[in-house]
Design an enzyme around this catalytic site. Structure first.
Site, PDB file in Angstrom:
ATOM      1  N   GLU A 192      78.910 -55.574  32.575  1.00  0.00           N
ATOM      2  CA  GLU A 192      80.226 -55.794  31.959  1.00  0.00           C
ATOM      3  C   GLU A 192      81.245 -56.360  32.938  1.00  0.00           C
ATOM      4  O   GLU A 192      82.002 -57.270  32.587  1.00  0.00           O
ATOM      5  CB  GLU A 192      80.755 -54.500  31.337  1.00  0.00           C
ATOM      6  CG  GLU A 192      80.101 -54.119  30.013  1.00  0.00           C
ATOM      7  CD  GLU A 192      78.803 -53.361  30.191  1.00  0.00           C
ATOM      8  OE1 GLU A 192      78.409 -53.113  31.351  1.00  0.00           O
ATOM      9  OE2 GLU A 192      78.181 -53.004  29.171  1.00  0.00           O
TER      10      GLU A 192
ATOM     11  N   HIS B 295      81.055 -42.754  24.682  1.00  0.00           N
ATOM     12  CA  HIS B 295      81.018 -43.909  23.786  1.00  0.00           C
ATOM     13  C   HIS B 295      82.128 -43.890  22.734  1.00  0.00           C
ATOM     14  O   HIS B 295      82.075 -44.656  21.776  1.00  0.00           O
ATOM     15  CB  HIS B 295      79.679 -43.974  23.048  1.00  0.00           C
ATOM     16  CG  HIS B 295      78.526 -44.431  23.885  1.00  0.00           C
ATOM     17  ND1 HIS B 295      78.162 -43.831  25.051  1.00  0.00           N
ATOM     18  CD2 HIS B 295      77.644 -45.458  23.711  1.00  0.00           C
ATOM     19  CE1 HIS B 295      77.104 -44.448  25.557  1.00  0.00           C
ATOM     20  NE2 HIS B 295      76.772 -45.435  24.777  1.00  0.00           N
TER      21      HIS B 295
HETATM   22  C1  LIG Z   1      77.851 -49.915  30.400  1.00  0.00           C
HETATM   23  C2  LIG Z   1      77.012 -49.899  29.182  1.00  0.00           C
HETATM   24  N1  LIG Z   1      76.743 -51.063  28.569  1.00  0.00           N
HETATM   25  C3  LIG Z   1      75.982 -51.084  27.461  1.00  0.00           C
HETATM   26  C4  LIG Z   1      75.481 -49.925  26.942  1.00  0.00           C
HETATM   27  C5  LIG Z   1      74.673 -49.957  25.653  1.00  0.00           C
HETATM   28  N2  LIG Z   1      73.275 -49.727  25.967  1.00  0.00           N
HETATM   29  C6  LIG Z   1      72.765 -48.493  25.915  1.00  0.00           C
HETATM   30  S1  LIG Z   1      71.207 -48.463  26.404  1.00  0.00           S
HETATM   31  C7  LIG Z   1      71.160 -50.114  26.678  1.00  0.00           C
HETATM   32  C8  LIG Z   1      69.911 -50.736  27.180  1.00  0.00           C
HETATM   33  C9  LIG Z   1      69.522 -50.219  28.528  1.00  0.00           C
HETATM   34  O1  LIG Z   1      68.217 -50.580  28.815  1.00  0.00           O
HETATM   35  P1  LIG Z   1      67.417 -50.050  30.072  1.00  0.00           P
HETATM   36  O2  LIG Z   1      68.345 -49.879  31.224  1.00  0.00           O
HETATM   37  O3  LIG Z   1      66.258 -50.913  30.262  1.00  0.00           O
HETATM   38  O4  LIG Z   1      66.964 -48.579  29.650  1.00  0.00           O
HETATM   39  P2  LIG Z   1      65.962 -48.145  28.461  1.00  0.00           P
HETATM   40  O5  LIG Z   1      66.804 -48.017  27.239  1.00  0.00           O
HETATM   41  O6  LIG Z   1      64.914 -49.170  28.335  1.00  0.00           O
HETATM   42  O7  LIG Z   1      65.454 -46.808  28.871  1.00  0.00           O
HETATM   43  C10 LIG Z   1      72.382 -50.680  26.376  1.00  0.00           C
HETATM   44  C11 LIG Z   1      72.700 -52.103  26.452  1.00  0.00           C
HETATM   45  C12 LIG Z   1      75.803 -48.721  27.604  1.00  0.00           C
HETATM   46  N3  LIG Z   1      75.388 -47.529  27.143  1.00  0.00           N
HETATM   47  N4  LIG Z   1      76.543 -48.735  28.730  1.00  0.00           N
END
Ligand SMILES: Cc1ncc(C[n+]2csc(CCOP(=O)(O)OP(=O)(O)O)c2C)c(N)n1
Ligand SMILES: [Mg+2]
Lengths: 382, 325
Positions: free
Chosen positions: B60, B129
């Site tokens: 972000e 959130h």
């Molecule tokens: C700062 C922030 N940006 C976006 C999100 C929304 N979000 C939650 S999980 C996710 C994907 C994260 O993927 P990864 O780090 O690969 O973890 P996984 O879900 O595969 O365990 C996103 C974009 C968030 N929670 N926090």
């Protein structure tokens, strides 16, 4: 600083890009025996009980997650629910090598780690239900589990936000002279947060006893690693900070995970040096329950993983072949994990919700401990 | 007039602006191939292609900052935060860079960027959130803040925000995305800074923004049905610029005020409006100004208690009766 050398292994799975050969890695000569996690020091003298325990812990996570899914579908759980199905070998492998002085912190996909450190299904399921008997009194949710008494520092909803906390825990351990380390878990999507890079630098600069564990399941929500991350591998970014790094290509193999993470922990314990450890895995379900999981990956990719690399199936096959497990024992373990998960759902169901008065508790230490309050003035406004 | 959802209204606004101005582009996490975490940008990648609808990594601070930098060269990025809560990861970029750029450059530079996404509680997604940062954002001179309560306003305001030459933080609501209303297919703009009288009344003014307006309308209905009380409901629509005139005109008419908002009470938008009212319309008040906000604590997860923490039509109804006592 000693650099870790690692053999170059091309992946045959289709969800992770094949690592490009790095100038820092050497191909082992052909005469060298193939890597065998089973022969690693941490795994060489495992008793049958321990092996069965690893298996049982993975099954417990699986059955817990399946029960959570059902509870969600029944409307008992609100908000987000991120399941750990397919990744059980990571939490179990990592937690199984933790010493009494080690700590862990992770993101919102935290059920496996919480069970891995020994939190009970009851307190986790109750948290999912928003009940007062939950580990966070129903205030945190499935994404925000905590149990400091088991050195489990959460459960964090902001992608990458837990990583600076992880190096802070490592800093405090070193400061206090404790021979412990912090495993700071993140997903493959989190590696692109600035806070993660700042933490890498601080950890390497100040020799902090931390293991950055990247649980690379190939996707961050609907975005594949190739669409989000530059560079040949996620772990290799450590080189820019002069940090050791390693990749566990077979993250579905609980023994390989144990070997890789124990090497990194050893480095943290003995040299106060950080490591970036990327563990290749896969999530067998959507990102969260809300993810229809139809747009960004092929069904056959999911099926292929489940068929060939499901961590529980793989370890079960191994243990059966070694005569450690048999059908009867498998059924017994499964039965008891199901019963434990079912009991936790009943426990959660029957537990009370927090009260309206509880909403304003646990905000400030001082209002929770009024006898010790030192500040004056109004803390809450209505 | 076509009846469409709030999310479609937003999408139409973006599509019309993408059509109109080649400098407009959409950027954010999962906005393209995944069609948006909340499907607001659904179909835009297919229609406008990868140059104009861009998926970002989870960075972000990086991509919001990139959008601000690109806006300095005249692009008009419409940046999606999957949840507005993630603005805090990009706080420095938004409040040091975008907010101050024009001032520090003595007016040489401007940042025509829109940062949009849902800023609300009520869906049990927990404390990380569920932020409602409109007062924090509006605190910063240089930043504009818009919070539409319905699809019609969402479209007209978003189009104006995209054409605005200053940085606009555009706060939506996941609980409103599925709400429907009549939205013209043809182009219209709603100027930022114009509040709207959603329901006329003479007995008290209920003033707020965002989803609490939908609650206030329900409460006003009940007040009329049960007690014959005529409440005027004012939707601010835009927090900064703020339509002081519409607020004050209503106060002069009804002489009683209930301020409602989903945010926490301390240093909130309603606190600011209460201050403005006592400064500029004190003599017109027949009773102290009352506020109804969320309970002053981080957002609780527990689903039934989150309902208790947030405003409801019932609570607005009760608070309105208090003002009239
Ligand atoms: C700062 C922030 N940006 C976006 C999100 C929304 N979000 C939650 S999980 C996710 C994907 C994260 O993927 P990864 O780090 O690969 O973890 P996984 O879900 O595969 O365990 C996103 C974009 C968030 N929670 N926090
Ligand atoms: Mg991932």
């Amino acid at each position: 600083m000693r650099k870790l050398r690692r053999p170059e292994i091309a992946l045959n799975s289709n969800h992770h890009p094949v690592s490009k050969k790095s100038p820092h890695t050497k191909r082992p000569d052909d005469s060298a025996p193939a890597y065998n996690a089973r022969l690693a020091p941490i795994n060489a003298r495992l008793g049958q009980d321990e092996q069965i325990a690893f298996y049982r812990d993975m099954v417990r996570i699986r059955r817990f997650e399946e029960r959570c899914l059902r509870a969600y579908q029944q409307g008992k759980i609100g908000g987000f629910l991120h399941l750990y199905i397919g990744q059980e070998s990571l939490a179990v492998g990592c937690c199984s090598v933790m010493s009494k002085q080690d700590h862990i912190i992770t993101a919102y996909r935290d059920h496996g780690h919480a069970l891995g450190v020994g939190m009970s299904m009851n307190e986790l399921m109750a948290e999912n239900y928003g009940k007062y008997t939950g580990c966070s009194k129903g205030k945190g949710s499935s994404m925000h589990y905590f149990d400091p008494s088991r050195h489990f520092w959460g459960g964090h909803g902001i992608v990458g936000g837990q990583i600076p906390l992880g190096i802070g825990i490592a800093f405090a351990l070193k400061y206090k002279g404790v021979k412990g380390a912090c495993m700071a878990f993140m997903g493959d999507g989190a590696v692109n947060q600035g806070a993660v890079h700042e933490s890498y630098n601080l950890a390497a600069l100040w020799d902090l006893p931390v293991v950055f564990v990247i649980e690379n399941n190939g996707y961050s929500m609907g975005t594949s690693q190739a669409r989000s991350s530059a560079g040949p591998s996620l772990a290799q970014r450590a080189e820019g900070y002069g940090m050791s790094w390693d990749i566990s290509e077979n993250g579905h193999d609980v023994l390989e995970v144990r070997d890789k993470v124990s090497q990194a922990l050893k480095r943290a314990h003995e040299e106060h040096k950080p490591t970036v450890l990327e563990i290749r895995t896969y999530r067998s379900r959507g990102h969260s329950i809300a993810d229809p999981d139809t747009t960004y990956r092929e069904k056959h990719e999911i099926e292929e993983y489940k068929r060939t690399k499901d961590p529980i199936m793989v370890y079960q096959n191994t243990l059966v072949a070694e005569g450690v497990l048999n059908d009867e024992l498998i059924a017994k373990i499964d039965e008891s994990a199901r019963a434990e998960a079912e009991t936790s759902a009943q426990f959660a169901d029957q537990s009370p919700f927090p009260t309206v008065e509880d909403i304003k508790k646990d905000v400030y230490w001082e209002t929770d401990n009024p006898a010790d309050r030192k500040s004056v003035g109004t803390l809450f406004f209505d | 007039m076509p009846v469409i959802t709030y999310r479609e209204a937003l999408r139409h606004a973006m599509a019309e602006e993408l059509d109109r101005d080649p400098n407009v582009l959409i950027m954010g996490e999962e906005v393209g191939q995944f069609n948006g975490a909340y499907k607001v940008t659904e179909g835009l990648l297919a229609k406008y292609g990868e140059k104009r609808v861009i998926d970002t990594p989870i960075s972000e601070a990086g991509f919001i900052g990139l959008g601000i930098g690109a806006s300095m060269l005249g692009l008009r990025p419409v940046m999606e935060l999957m949840f507005f809560s993630f603005y805090s990861v990009a706080f420095d970029q938004i409040f040091n860079n975008a907010a101050n750029m024009r001032y520090m450059s003595g007016g040489l530079i401007n940042c025509p960027i829109v940062i949009r996404g849902p800023a609300n509680g009520g869906t049990n997604v927990g404390a990380t959130h569920s932020h409602t940062p409109e007062s924090i954002a509006a605190y910063h001179p240089g930043i504009k803040v818009v919070v539409p309560s319905n699809g019609y306003d969402a479209k007209g305001l978003l189009k104006s925000a995209i054409r605005d030459n200053d940085p606009v933080l555009f706060m939506e609501n996941t609980m409103l995305y599925g709400d429907t209303c009549e939205v013209p297919a043809e182009e219209y703009l709603i100027p930022l800074g114009s509040a709207k009288v959603m329901r006329e009344g003479t007995d008290l003014s209920i003033i707020g923004h965002g989803r609490t307006i939908q609650m206030a309308l329900k409460a006003a209905q009940t007040l009329e049905e049960k007690h014959g009380i005529k409440a005027e409901v004012i939707d601010l629509r835009s927090i900064r610029p703020l339509d002081e005139e519409t607020i004050l005109a209503s106060v002069r008419k009804t002489n009683r005020v209930l301020l409602v908002e989903e945010a926490k009470p301390f240093c909130s938008v309603s606190a600011m409006i209460a201050c403005i009212i006592q400064e500029k319309a004190f003599d017109h008040l027949d009773a102290p100004v009352r506020r109804l906000t969320s309970m002053d604590a981080p957002a609780i997860y527990c689903p039934p208690l989150e309902k208790e923490q947030l405003p409801t039509p019932q609570k607005i109804f009760t608070a309105a009766l208090e003002v009239l006592k």
